[in-house]
Scaffold this motif. Structure first.
Motif, PDB file in Angstrom:
ATOM      1  N   GLU A  77       3.467  -7.282   3.044  1.00 56.98           N
ATOM      2  CA  GLU A  77       3.381  -5.821   3.077  1.00 56.98           C
ATOM      3  C   GLU A  77       1.941  -5.349   3.196  1.00 56.98           C
ATOM      4  O   GLU A  77       0.999  -6.089   2.876  1.00 56.98           O
ATOM      5  CB  GLU A  77       3.991  -5.250   1.797  1.00 56.98           C
ATOM      6  CG  GLU A  77       3.195  -5.554   0.547  1.00 56.98           C
ATOM      7  CD  GLU A  77       3.941  -5.173  -0.722  1.00 56.98           C
ATOM      8  OE1 GLU A  77       3.323  -4.527  -1.576  1.00 56.98           O
ATOM      9  OE2 GLU A  77       5.124  -5.519  -0.857  1.00 56.98           O
ATOM     10  N   ASN A  78       1.782  -4.115   3.608  1.00 57.00           N
ATOM     11  CA  ASN A  78       0.470  -3.478   3.662  1.00 57.00           C
ATOM     12  C   ASN A  78       0.239  -2.790   2.315  1.00 57.00           C
ATOM     13  O   ASN A  78       0.742  -1.693   2.057  1.00 57.00           O
ATOM     14  CB  ASN A  78       0.408  -2.465   4.805  1.00 57.00           C
ATOM     15  CG  ASN A  78      -0.999  -1.921   5.003  1.00 57.00           C
ATOM     16  OD1 ASN A  78      -1.696  -1.609   4.051  1.00 57.00           O
ATOM     17  ND2 ASN A  78      -1.398  -1.805   6.259  1.00 57.00           N
ATOM     18  N   VAL A  79      -0.492  -3.472   1.435  1.00 54.67           N
ATOM     19  CA  VAL A  79      -0.700  -2.976   0.076  1.00 54.67           C
ATOM     20  C   VAL A  79      -1.411  -1.628   0.087  1.00 54.67           C
ATOM     21  O   VAL A  79      -1.085  -0.721  -0.697  1.00 54.67           O
ATOM     22  CB  VAL A  79      -1.491  -4.001  -0.758  1.00 54.67           C
ATOM     23  CG1 VAL A  79      -1.918  -3.401  -2.098  1.00 54.67           C
ATOM     24  CG2 VAL A  79      -0.655  -5.253  -0.987  1.00 54.67           C
ATOM     25  N   MET A  80      -2.370  -1.448   0.980  1.00 51.62           N
ATOM     26  CA  MET A  80      -3.121  -0.195   1.008  1.00 51.62           C
ATOM     27  C   MET A  80      -2.218   0.985   1.376  1.00 51.62           C
ATOM     28  O   MET A  80      -2.320   2.061   0.765  1.00 51.62           O
ATOM     29  CB  MET A  80      -4.288  -0.303   1.976  1.00 51.62           C
ATOM     30  CG  MET A  80      -5.344  -1.307   1.530  1.00 51.62           C
ATOM     31  SD  MET A  80      -6.769  -1.368   2.628  1.00 51.62           S
ATOM     32  CE  MET A  80      -7.559   0.209   2.272  1.00 51.62           C
ATOM     33  N   LEU A  81      -1.331   0.787   2.333  1.00 56.02           N
ATOM     34  CA  LEU A  81      -0.400   1.856   2.682  1.00 56.02           C
ATOM     35  C   LEU A  81       0.556   2.147   1.537  1.00 56.02           C
ATOM     36  O   LEU A  81       0.914   3.297   1.282  1.00 56.02           O
ATOM     37  CB  LEU A  81       0.380   1.495   3.946  1.00 56.02           C
ATOM     38  CG  LEU A  81      -0.393   1.569   5.266  1.00 56.02           C
ATOM     39  CD1 LEU A  81       0.511   1.168   6.439  1.00 56.02           C
ATOM     40  CD2 LEU A  81      -0.961   2.971   5.513  1.00 56.02           C
ATOM     41  N   ARG A  82       0.997   1.076   0.846  1.00 51.27           N
ATOM     42  CA  ARG A  82       1.896   1.276  -0.293  1.00 51.27           C
ATOM     43  C   ARG A  82       1.213   2.114  -1.363  1.00 51.27           C
ATOM     44  O   ARG A  82       1.795   3.072  -1.894  1.00 51.27           O
ATOM     45  CB  ARG A  82       2.337  -0.068  -0.883  1.00 51.27           C
ATOM     46  CG  ARG A  82       3.041   0.084  -2.246  1.00 51.27           C
ATOM     47  CD  ARG A  82       3.946  -1.085  -2.579  1.00 51.27           C
ATOM     48  NE  ARG A  82       3.260  -2.335  -2.753  1.00 51.27           N
ATOM     49  CZ  ARG A  82       2.968  -2.884  -3.958  1.00 51.27           C
ATOM     50  NH1 ARG A  82       3.279  -2.249  -5.076  1.00 51.27           N
ATOM     51  NH2 ARG A  82       2.373  -4.056  -4.026  1.00 51.27           N
ATOM     52  N   TYR A  83      -0.034   1.765  -1.691  1.00 51.85           N
ATOM     53  CA  TYR A  83      -0.731   2.513  -2.746  1.00 51.85           C
ATOM     54  C   TYR A  83      -1.069   3.937  -2.304  1.00 51.85           C
ATOM     55  O   TYR A  83      -1.068   4.864  -3.126  1.00 51.85           O
ATOM     56  CB  TYR A  83      -1.953   1.741  -3.231  1.00 51.85           C
ATOM     57  CG  TYR A  83      -1.588   0.848  -4.397  1.00 51.85           C
ATOM     58  CD1 TYR A  83      -1.847   1.212  -5.713  1.00 51.85           C
ATOM     59  CD2 TYR A  83      -0.897  -0.342  -4.180  1.00 51.85           C
ATOM     60  CE1 TYR A  83      -1.468   0.430  -6.777  1.00 51.85           C
ATOM     61  CE2 TYR A  83      -0.503  -1.147  -5.239  1.00 51.85           C
ATOM     62  CZ  TYR A  83      -0.797  -0.760  -6.539  1.00 51.85           C
ATOM     63  OH  TYR A  83      -0.394  -1.539  -7.602  1.00 51.85           O
ATOM     64  N   ALA A  84      -1.348   4.119  -1.043  1.00 52.95           N
ATOM     65  CA  ALA A  84      -1.538   5.489  -0.544  1.00 52.95           C
ATOM     66  C   ALA A  84      -0.263   6.297  -0.734  1.00 52.95           C
ATOM     67  O   ALA A  84      -0.297   7.468  -1.134  1.00 52.95           O
ATOM     68  CB  ALA A  84      -1.949   5.461   0.922  1.00 52.95           C
ATOM     69  N   ALA A  85       0.882   5.656  -0.472  1.00 55.86           N
ATOM     70  CA  ALA A  85       2.174   6.334  -0.655  1.00 55.86           C
ATOM     71  C   ALA A  85       2.438   6.633  -2.124  1.00 55.86           C
ATOM     72  O   ALA A  85       3.141   7.609  -2.452  1.00 55.86           O
ATOM     73  CB  ALA A  85       3.307   5.475  -0.080  1.00 55.86           C
ATOM     74  N   LEU A  86       1.874   5.816  -3.015  1.00 58.80           N
ATOM     75  CA  LEU A  86       2.044   6.041  -4.457  1.00 58.80           C
ATOM     76  C   LEU A  86       1.113   7.134  -4.983  1.00 58.80           C
ATOM     77  O   LEU A  86       1.169   7.476  -6.169  1.00 58.80           O
ATOM     78  CB  LEU A  86       1.791   4.747  -5.233  1.00 58.80           C
ATOM     79  CG  LEU A  86       2.790   3.605  -5.017  1.00 58.80           C
ATOM     80  CD1 LEU A  86       2.354   2.361  -5.781  1.00 58.80           C
ATOM     81  CD2 LEU A  86       4.198   4.013  -5.426  1.00 58.80           C
ATOM     82  N   GLY A  87       0.252   7.664  -4.116  1.00 62.94           N
ATOM     83  CA  GLY A  87      -0.635   8.751  -4.529  1.00 62.94           C
ATOM     84  C   GLY A  87      -2.014   8.304  -4.958  1.00 62.94           C
ATOM     85  O   GLY A  87      -2.718   9.036  -5.652  1.00 62.94           O
ATOM     86  N   TRP A  88      -2.418   7.108  -4.538  1.00 61.56           N
ATOM     87  CA  TRP A  88      -3.729   6.586  -4.880  1.00 61.56           C
ATOM     88  C   TRP A  88      -4.730   6.818  -3.745  1.00 61.56           C
ATOM     89  O   TRP A  88      -4.359   6.890  -2.574  1.00 61.56           O
ATOM     90  CB  TRP A  88      -3.658   5.082  -5.138  1.00 61.56           C
ATOM     91  CG  TRP A  88      -2.968   4.672  -6.404  1.00 61.56           C
ATOM     92  CD1 TRP A  88      -1.715   5.033  -6.809  1.00 61.56           C
ATOM     93  CD2 TRP A  88      -3.483   3.808  -7.417  1.00 61.56           C
ATOM     94  NE1 TRP A  88      -1.413   4.446  -8.019  1.00 61.56           N
ATOM     95  CE2 TRP A  88      -2.489   3.679  -8.411  1.00 61.56           C
ATOM     96  CE3 TRP A  88      -4.689   3.110  -7.575  1.00 61.56           C
ATOM     97  CZ2 TRP A  88      -2.670   2.892  -9.553  1.00 61.56           C
ATOM     98  CZ3 TRP A  88      -4.859   2.329  -8.714  1.00 61.56           C
ATOM     99  CH2 TRP A  88      -3.871   2.227  -9.695  1.00 61.56           C
TER     100      TRP A  88
END
Length: 649
Positions: free
Chosen positions: A197-208
């Motif tokens: 997975e793209n961790v950076m995109l996931r965390y951006a989606a989490l509001g980070w």
């Protein structure tokens, strides 16, 4: 190499020397992540001479297998670890255990090792900082610090980290900064095997806020990313630091670099790469001087902060005294000595009496900070006049954890580790299965976290076997240094809260009913001792019944016409076992062999109390769907069943 590079290489080589000397450990992470760790420790606010300073920045090594790196930092920054301690890495009773242990080594903020726990604990620390700042800061800011984390791929694969990170994004915890050591390697090989997975995109989606350092050896890039992270106080920040596991060693980029010593030849090759002397545990004089200079800068910031603290003390003496006392676990709990706290006018479910007790606490004690995993109306765990904690209202004391039991428990631990507050989490008892790993860490760290666990038996009824706890009580009781407390009525529930509030080194699990429980005539404050006589025999003692929770009322009813029968309420086996031998003998005489134990859960563990000649009325299968009262009858947890067993003795 310049002096900063030399300092970083010192961290690296001290770390791999520890692993090599122990012939055990993880050299790969320190070799790759040392630059990031050095930059964080150089820039964060901390003081080795005052490691418990209230307003220090917190650092959590979530990737706890890299503990040798943390011990190298603690040595170089002067936290009291000597070279001899590093030489004893992973040895019995050393100050440098295999994974960081809170309370064991100065400067270690949390016990980490089980992956995902550290980052989740850090979310709790950041929440505590935000909440305490809202309580205490006035025109003078006495609470204002960051929480830093170094985590790895393994942390971010574990589901708990996503639970906690999602909540952190929702709450806008801008002072939480996570450095993700992204080396793309786990024990089995490349992360591509299981983690694409793209961790950076996931965390951006989490509001980070998400940032990337493409060269994990660049001090400048890491420093710039840290400064950018600190500039955004509305979002937590994930900094992806691209590194090579085992950097500079013959195993660079290989899974074998993760959890095996480099070996003598590997160490020699690594020394050559770093142009390092062929000497174990080597620290040059110029490196020592450089860390002394860093500490002077840290001390300057510390003294500046202490001057602010003195000014706060002068202007707000009562608030300051309360703050300092709370961080020393000195809370004003005098209200627990008031008889009114334990009085209830009507019969109610123990979840309801617990909720009443919690709100009585909240009226007198404004440092309670907790909530539920989306079940507050059912758990009766809402503090009615305390507001909700959110990004917009950090002063609120009720935490909406969402449906995140595992993260909730770790976050509660983080709040307790941070200090200055009492904290609780709540859900249904059956979901304690989701909480167990973090409850275990509460107990290991001697944290007096509080867990409200309702819907405690087959009395849940229509929700059926998936929601009816059978084996969960035994599971919780099996955890060392954990108090499990299942009250029989409202008074016992209030006593349970008193036990939880007064605990200073043991988590407490309050096990509470959904169904109404009668207030028992013989109910007593002696419940704080874990077991007591709730119905005394007339004349000679012939038989005794031991019961917990809702089953105590059934036992009292069954024994009301039996003159020689004693009924014992045992809300907590752990508290009872802590009593003196004489008290235990007085309550459960050894010479009384005719005993019945009654609990609507598995019999596992009750043999100690039933004895060889006793009986256990329990449930050693999963529950059934139907109205609670009918399910109790179906499984034979009834007054009639208890009477039958008494007559058969």
């Amino acid at each position: 190499m310049n002096i900063e590079e030399k300092c970083i290489n010192t961290i690296r080589m001290l770390s791999v020397d520890q692993v090599q000397r122990a012939n055990s450990g993880h050299p790969g992470l320190p070799l790759g992540a040392a630059p990031a760790a050095y930059v964080v420790w150089k820039n964060m606010n901390h003081n080795p001479k005052d490691p418990k300073w209230i307003n220090r920045d917190r650092f959590v090594l979530s990737a706890g297998h890299g503990s040798s790196m943390l011990y190298s930092l603690l040595h170089l920054f002067g936290y009291g670890l000597e070279i001899s301690d590093l030489e004893n890495f992973r040895q019995l009773n050393s100050k440098t255990p295999g994974h960081p242990e809170y309370g064991h080594t100065a400067g270690v903020e949390a016990t980490t090792g089980p992956l995902g726990q550290g980052i989740s604990v850090a979310v709790g620390m950041a929440m505590a900082e935000r909440h305490l700042a809202a309580i205490y800061n006035k025109n003078i800011e006495i609470i204002n610090h960051h929480t830093y984390v170094i985590c790895g791929d393994g942390d971010l694969m574990e589901g708990i980290s996503n639970e906690s990170s999602s909540l952190a994004g929702t709450l806008g915890l801008g002072k939480l900064i996570v450095l993700y050591d992204s080396n793309n390697i786990t024990i089995e090989g490349s992360t591509d095997l299981a983690f694409r997975e793209n961790v950076m995109l996931r965390y951006a989606a989490l509001g980070w806020q998400v940032l990337e350092v493409k060269d994990g050896n660049s001090i400048r890039e890491i420093t710039d990313a840290l400064n950018e992270a600190k500039a955004d106080e509305k979002k937590p920040t994930l900094i992806k630091v691209d590194t090579k596991i085992g950097y500079g060693s013959p195993r660079e980029g290989l899974s074998k670099a993760h959890g095996e010593p480099l070996g003598e030849e590997g160490i020699l090759e690594t020394r050559k790469f770093y142009e390092w002397p062929e000497k174990d545990f080597y620290v040059s004089e110029d490196v020592k001087r450089h860390f002394e200079e860093i500490n002077k800068d840290l001390l300057f910031k510390y003294e500046e902060n202490k001057r602010v603290e003195k000014l706060y003390e002068k202007n707000y003496p009562e608030e300051y005294k309360k703050l300092v006392n709370s961080f020393n676990n000195k809370f004003d709990l005098e209200f627990l000595e008031d008889e009114e706290f334990y009085k209830f006018d009507k019969d109610m479910a123990s979840r309801a009496s617990s909720g009443e007790a919690l709100n009585r606490i909240a009226e007198k004690f404004d440092l309670m900070f907790g909530g539920s995993a989306d079940l507050a109306p059912s758990n009766k765990s809402h503090m009615n006049n305390s507001g909700n904690f959110s990004a917009e209202t950090p002063e609120g004391s009720n935490i909406n954890f969402g449906i995140r039991e595992h993260a909730m428990t770790a976050i509660v631990n983080g709040i307790m580790l941070h200090g200055g507050l009492k904290s609780y989490g709540s859900t249904f008892l059956v979901f304690a299965d989701y909480m167990k790993p973090a409850i275990r860490l509460s107990a290991i760290q001697h944290l007096p976290s509080i867990f409200i666990l309702t819907h405690d038996s087959i009395g849940v009824g229509e929700d059926g076997p998936t929601h009816q706890p059978i084996e969960q009580l035994a599971m919780l009781r099996s955890i060392p240094n954990n108090i499990v407390y299942r009250p029989a009525d409202a008074l016992e529930a209030a006593v349970g809260w008193s036990v939880a509030m007064k605990s200073d080194s043991t988590p407490v699990c309050l096990i509470l009913s959904r169904q109404t429980l009668k207030n028992l005539e013989g109910s007593s404050m002696e419940a704080q001792k874990g077991a007591y006589v709730v119905k005394r025999e007339e004349g000679d003692l012939e038989k005794l019944i031991i019961a917990t929770g809702s089953e105590v009322g059934l036992a009292v009813e069954a024994a009301k016409d039996e003159k020689g029968v004693r009924v014992i309420s045992m809300p907590s086996r752990e508290l009872f076992e802590a009593q003196c031998k004489d008290y235990k003998e007085k309550i459960i005489p050894l010479n009384c062999k005719k005993r019945i134990v009654v609990e609507a859960a598995t019999s596992f563990g009750w043999e100690k109390y039933s004895g060889d000649e006793g009986k256990i009325l329990s449930i050693d299968e999963f529950g059934a769907s139907g109205p609670g009262s009918e399910v109790f009858k179906y499984f034979g947890i009834t007054v009639e069943s208890i009477k039958k067993l008494l007559n058969e003795m």
